[in-house]
Design a protein around this motif. Structure first.
Motif, short mmCIF file in Angstrom:
data_model
loop_
_atom_site.label_atom_id
_atom_site.label_comp_id
_atom_site.label_asym_id
_atom_site.label_seq_id
_atom_site.Cartn_x
_atom_site.Cartn_y
_atom_site.Cartn_z
N SER A 1 8.13 -2.70 16.48
CA SER A 1 6.74 -2.88 16.84
C SER A 1 6.50 -2.59 18.32
O SER A 1 7.31 -2.97 19.16
CB SER A 1 6.33 -4.33 16.54
N HIS B 1 5.65 -10.85 10.88
CA HIS B 1 4.32 -11.23 11.34
C HIS B 1 3.51 -9.94 11.38
O HIS B 1 3.70 -9.10 12.26
CB HIS B 1 4.45 -11.86 12.73
N VAL C 1 4.12 -4.04 19.87
CA VAL C 1 3.55 -5.30 20.38
C VAL C 1 4.46 -6.45 20.00
O VAL C 1 5.18 -6.39 19.01
CB VAL C 1 2.13 -5.55 19.83
N ARG C 2 4.41 -7.51 20.80
CA ARG C 2 5.22 -8.68 20.51
C ARG C 2 4.68 -9.39 19.26
O ARG C 2 3.48 -9.54 19.10
CB ARG C 2 5.18 -9.64 21.70
N LEU C 3 5.58 -9.77 18.38
CA LEU C 3 5.24 -10.47 17.16
C LEU C 3 5.87 -11.86 17.19
O LEU C 3 6.84 -12.09 17.90
CB LEU C 3 5.77 -9.69 15.94
N ASP C 4 5.32 -12.76 16.39
CA ASP C 4 5.88 -14.10 16.28
C ASP C 4 6.20 -14.36 14.81
O ASP C 4 5.33 -14.75 14.05
CB ASP C 4 4.88 -15.13 16.81
N SER D 1 9.00 -1.10 21.36
CA SER D 1 9.36 -2.08 22.36
C SER D 1 10.11 -3.27 21.81
O SER D 1 10.95 -3.82 22.48
CB SER D 1 8.10 -2.60 23.06
N TYR D 2 9.79 -3.66 20.59
CA TYR D 2 10.34 -4.89 20.04
C TYR D 2 10.93 -4.63 18.65
O TYR D 2 10.34 -3.92 17.85
CB TYR D 2 9.25 -5.96 19.94
N ARG D 3 12.08 -5.25 18.40
CA ARG D 3 12.76 -5.10 17.11
C ARG D 3 12.94 -6.48 16.48
O ARG D 3 13.38 -7.41 17.16
CB ARG D 3 14.13 -4.43 17.30
N TYR D 4 12.59 -6.58 15.20
CA TYR D 4 12.67 -7.86 14.50
C TYR D 4 13.46 -7.66 13.21
O TYR D 4 13.15 -6.77 12.40
CB TYR D 4 11.27 -8.38 14.16
#
Length: 190
Positions: free
Chosen positions: A169, A100, A171-174, A4-7
């Motif tokens: 990820s 994170h 899940v959302r990361l910070d 869902s999320y790419r960092y």
């Protein structure tokens, strides 16, 4: 894994060591073992990093690869009022900037590096050992609690490269929390 999320992150170091360096009493000093800060490492699903001390060891299958955020080490050094730490002394396999990690415990995630993808399951916290007071600085053992990284099970084969990477990820990361101590819960692995 449903990504869902790419960092955007950076793989700063890839540590491979054929043996354990920290055992016994720290006053006796660390063991001399071959250790490499590699440009790339081969990861084998279910086994770990080729050439590493945990590769294929049954007792470490769910924790064969360790990840740590450099921001954790930077925050620890600042809190202790000492010079920046050599991240290789923590003996973590993958040192990342901008990651994170705590929310990844018990879940699947991936690192995209050099055009390839390696999938992992976050197994359990990489708790620090008392050796950190000896090899990093007095007080480092306590300061590292809750930010020692994550021990992971590799789920796929692939190659990790030093340099720019993407953390994928579910899940959302910070990323701003990469250096903060977090109360880490035990793994949700079956």
């Amino acid at each position: 894994m449903t990504a869902s999320y790419r960092y955007d992150v950076e793989i700063l170091h890839l540590l491979v060591s054929s043996g354990h360096a920290y055992f016994g009493r720290s006053r006796d000093g660390a063991a001399e073992v071959p250790t490499t800060d590699a440009e790339q490492v081969d990861v084998v699903g279910g086994k770990g990093i080729v050439g590493d001390r945990f590769f294929g060891k049954a007792a470490h299958m769910d924790a064969a690869v360790t990840l740590i955020a450099i921001e954790s080490l930077e925050a620890m050094a600042a809190e202790l009022g000492v010079a920046p730490f050599n991240p290789l002394l923590t003996r973590r396999n993958v040192v990342l900037r901008g990651a994170h990690l705590a929310p990844l415990l018990g879940g699947e995630f991936a690192l995209e590096s050099g055009g390839g993808l390696v999938r992992f399951r976050g197994g359990r916290p990489a708790h620090p050992c008392a050796w950190m007071d000896q090899v990093l600085a007095p007080g480092a053992h306590a300061a590292m609690r809750g930010r020692g990284g994550v021990r992971c099970q590799p789920l796929s084969d692939g190659i990790l490269y030093r340099g720019p990477a993407v953390l994928i990820s579910p899940v959302r990361l910070d990323p701003d929390k990469a250096g903060q101590a977090t109360l880490l819960r035990a793994s949700r692995l079956p």
